[in-house]
Write a protein that holds these residues in place. Structure first.
Motif, mmCIF file in Angstrom:
data_model
loop_
_atom_site.group_PDB
_atom_site.id
_atom_site.type_symbol
_atom_site.label_atom_id
_atom_site.label_comp_id
_atom_site.label_asym_id
_atom_site.label_seq_id
_atom_site.Cartn_x
_atom_site.Cartn_y
_atom_site.Cartn_z
ATOM 1 N N ALA A 185 0.839 -1.207 0.000
ATOM 2 C CA ALA A 185 0.000 0.000 0.000
ATOM 3 C C ALA A 185 0.870 1.251 0.000
ATOM 4 O O ALA A 185 0.542 2.256 -0.656
ATOM 5 N N ALA A 186 1.982 1.209 0.723
ATOM 6 C CA ALA A 186 2.898 2.350 0.741
ATOM 7 C C ALA A 186 3.488 2.582 -0.645
ATOM 8 O O ALA A 186 3.614 3.728 -1.102
ATOM 9 N N ALA A 187 3.848 1.505 -1.339
ATOM 10 C CA ALA A 187 4.407 1.641 -2.688
ATOM 11 C C ALA A 187 3.381 2.250 -3.640
ATOM 12 O O ALA A 187 3.729 3.066 -4.510
ATOM 13 N N ASP A 188 2.110 1.874 -3.476
ATOM 14 C CA ASP A 188 1.059 2.460 -4.320
ATOM 15 C C ASP A 188 0.943 3.967 -4.090
ATOM 16 O O ASP A 188 0.831 4.757 -5.035
ATOM 17 N N ALA A 189 0.964 4.373 -2.812
ATOM 18 C CA ALA A 189 0.828 5.796 -2.485
ATOM 19 C C ALA A 189 2.035 6.589 -2.978
ATOM 20 O O ALA A 189 1.892 7.697 -3.519
ATOM 21 N N GLY A 191 3.966 5.734 -5.446
ATOM 22 C CA GLY A 191 3.890 5.745 -6.906
ATOM 23 C C GLY A 191 2.960 6.823 -7.421
ATOM 24 O O GLY A 191 3.262 7.512 -8.411
ATOM 25 N N ALA A 192 1.810 7.004 -6.755
ATOM 26 C CA ALA A 192 0.872 8.050 -7.173
ATOM 27 C C ALA A 192 1.507 9.428 -7.031
ATOM 28 O O ALA A 192 1.329 10.309 -7.885
ATOM 29 N N GLY A 193 2.270 9.624 -5.960
ATOM 30 C CA GLY A 193 2.951 10.902 -5.775
ATOM 31 C C GLY A 193 4.023 11.134 -6.820
ATOM 32 O O GLY A 193 4.218 12.258 -7.297
ATOM 33 N N LEU A 194 4.725 10.076 -7.201
ATOM 34 C CA LEU A 194 5.760 10.207 -8.227
ATOM 35 C C LEU A 194 5.154 10.541 -9.584
ATOM 36 O O LEU A 194 5.714 11.340 -10.346
ATOM 37 N N GLU A 195 4.021 9.933 -9.892
ATOM 38 C CA GLU A 195 3.381 10.209 -11.180
ATOM 39 C C GLU A 195 2.954 11.672 -11.277
ATOM 40 O O GLU A 195 2.920 12.250 -12.371
ATOM 41 N N ALA A 196 2.639 12.265 -10.118
ATOM 42 C CA ALA A 196 2.282 13.689 -10.093
ATOM 43 C C ALA A 196 3.502 14.567 -9.844
ATOM 44 O O ALA A 196 3.374 15.793 -9.746
ATOM 45 N N LEU A 197 4.679 13.933 -9.724
ATOM 46 C CA LEU A 197 5.941 14.640 -9.466
ATOM 47 C C LEU A 197 5.842 15.527 -8.235
ATOM 48 O O LEU A 197 6.303 16.672 -8.211
#
Length: 481
Positions: A185-189, A191-197
């Motif tokens: 779940a942490a990796a998903d969160a 990842g979402a932040g990285l996609e939004a930079l």
């Protein structure tokens, strides 16, 4: 007179065919040029193209893709919350734009089929640039924080799971259930932040999981051992010990990581204290002789000897099975009967050597006295005492001119004595035996105190012959005062 010749007229070539050849040739050239241009601009940007503010005129798809993919090499973000404090760089998690997708999206906005028209124009376009990253690398970077939280919970849980003697089960208080980070779940969160930079990524309750499942599994594993109660331990089929839940619970070990196992040291100690206590060989045993004399005897090689190592292994296997069972205790040496209250573990048939009375008796299978005689035992004044204890007549039993040799005298290098007997009935190796002593004129009394044997039990020849005919290998021999 001039002659006239007939000349055949030539037909005229159609002028219309020549008219079409040139236009068709021109058209072919134009079609070929168009096809070549369409092919070129299907993988290359048209002149006058600006992509997201950057001139990409005549650049290939691969060149634009590679240029875009490198744009995030220096990106950094900070992850916090749920016990995590982690700075990430684009390089360590493989963060990059998907340059291929970006370049293809841009090229579609200037279609190659319209290149003749587009050559005369300039264009400014924008394209989507998806972000890609190594998710496994993120999980690996988060895992130490997960392990730390899990360890903290396990330490609390390890002391929180306890045996309740009232209910006879292992239990734990609900208050010790902790929540800790779920790495997926942490990796998903993240990842979402990285996609939004995002330069700051905050983890919250959605990335936490309950530790109750681990506690439940550990408690169930501990209680599985208790399922073996009651387990009966037997010797020769006779129950001698019984394991209950309280005893088994004292051997169950719950580690800091919630691993559940049997405490081998505690189990081995219990076997030594309880199973080992069943051993009778060499220990004091008390019994009442047929004539009423109370006898206490220690020493000797005969008796029950349990195999403690094999018992530990067998018990561990029985407990792991988690079901009540009956376990026959492995033995190194088995007696004729199970020990009674005084420790006697031989039957009615045996040879009784009474050192204080200087008298030997033999009892048969019914316990009846079938033979007796006075004797002379080891010379106490010279330290040749006959060893006390419980033994058995051994296979060295022999008759007919048996040679006996004493210890070697260091001065003469010769045996201290050489003598011959007719009836040799050993009970300690081939050194201590009941045998005839034809050189003696009397037996019994106090002779042994000043003129005793070298440790053997001397008998009159006739009596020795009778006993030899009655006894056999394996008969119990008890030597006592």
């Amino acid at each position: 007179m001039p002659s006239h010749m007939n000349v055949e007229a030539q037909p005229e070539r159609p002028r219309s065919r020549l008219v079409w050849i040139v236009p068709l040739a021109i058209l072919g050239v134009l079609v070929a040029a168009y096809a070549i241009g369409a092919a070129v601009f299907s993988t290359r940007f048209l002149p006058g193209t600006t992509l997201d503010g950057q001139d990409v005129s005549l650049m290939t798809l691969d060149a634009v893709a590679a240029q875009k993919a490198d744009d995030l090499a220096g990106f950094q973000t900070h992850v916090s919350g749920d016990g995590v404090d982690l700075s990430l760089t684009g390089a360590e998690i493989g963060l990059a734009y998907d340059g291929d997708a970006y370049a293809r999206d841009a090229l579609r906005q200037a279609p190659a089929w319209a290149w003749p028209y587009e050559l005369a124009r300039t264009r400014s376009i924008s394209a989507e640039a998806p972000v890609v990253y190594d998710r496994d690398a993120i999980v690996a970077l988060v895992q130490p924080f997960v392990d730390a939280a899990s360890q903290k919970e396990a330490e609390a849980a390890g002391s929180g799971i306890a045996y309740d003697p009232v209910s006879g089960t292992f239990t734990y208080e609900a208050s010790i259930i902790a929540q800790f980070l779920d790495p997926e779940a942490a990796a998903d969160a993240i990842g979402a932040g990285l996609e939004a930079l995002e330069p700051e990524i905050l983890l919250g309750p959605d990335q936490l999981v309950s530790g109750g499942d681990a506690l439940d599994a550990a408690t169930a594993a501990a209680n599985a051992y208790l399922g073996a109660a009651p387990t009966q331990l037997t010797v020769n089929g006779q129950a001698v010990l019984e394991l209950g839940r309280d005893t088994i619970a004292s051997w169950v070990s719950i580690g800091d990581d919630l691993s559940v196992s049997l405490n081998q040291e505690a189990l081995s100690q219990w076997v030594a204290d309880n199973v080992g206590a069943l051993d009778t060989a060499g220990r004091e045993r008390t019994y009442t002789r047929a004539d009423g004399k109370q006898v206490s005897v220690s020493g000797g090689s005969y008796g029950l000897v349990t195999n403690e190592d094999e018992t530990v292994t067998a018990l561990a296997g029985a407990l792991a099975a988690g079901a009540p069972s009956t376990l026959e205790i492995p033995l190194k040496q088995s007696p004729q009967t199970a020990p009674d209250a005084g420790g006697r573990d031989w039957g009615n048939r045996y040879v009784d050597i009474d050192l204080s009375e200087q008298h030997v008796r033999m009892y048969d299978d019914a316990g009846a006295l079938v033979w007796e005689s006075d004797c002379v035992t080891g010379d106490a004044s010279k330290g040749y005492d006959t060893p006390t204890g419980v033994y058995t007549m051994n296979q060295n039993r022999a008759s007919g001119n048996v040679e006996l040799r004493g210890k070697i005298d260091p001065e003469t290098n010769e045996p201290e004595y050489i003598s011959y007997v007719e009836y040799w009935m050993p009970f300690i190796g081939n050194s201590y035996a009941l045998h005839d002593a034809s050189w003696r004129g009397s037996f019994g009394g106090t002779i042994y105190q000043w003129n005793g044997s070298h440790g053997c039990v001397n008998l009159p020849t006739g009596k020795a012959a009778e006993l030899y005919g009655l006894c056999q290998v394996g008969d119990v021999v008890v030597v006592h005062y």
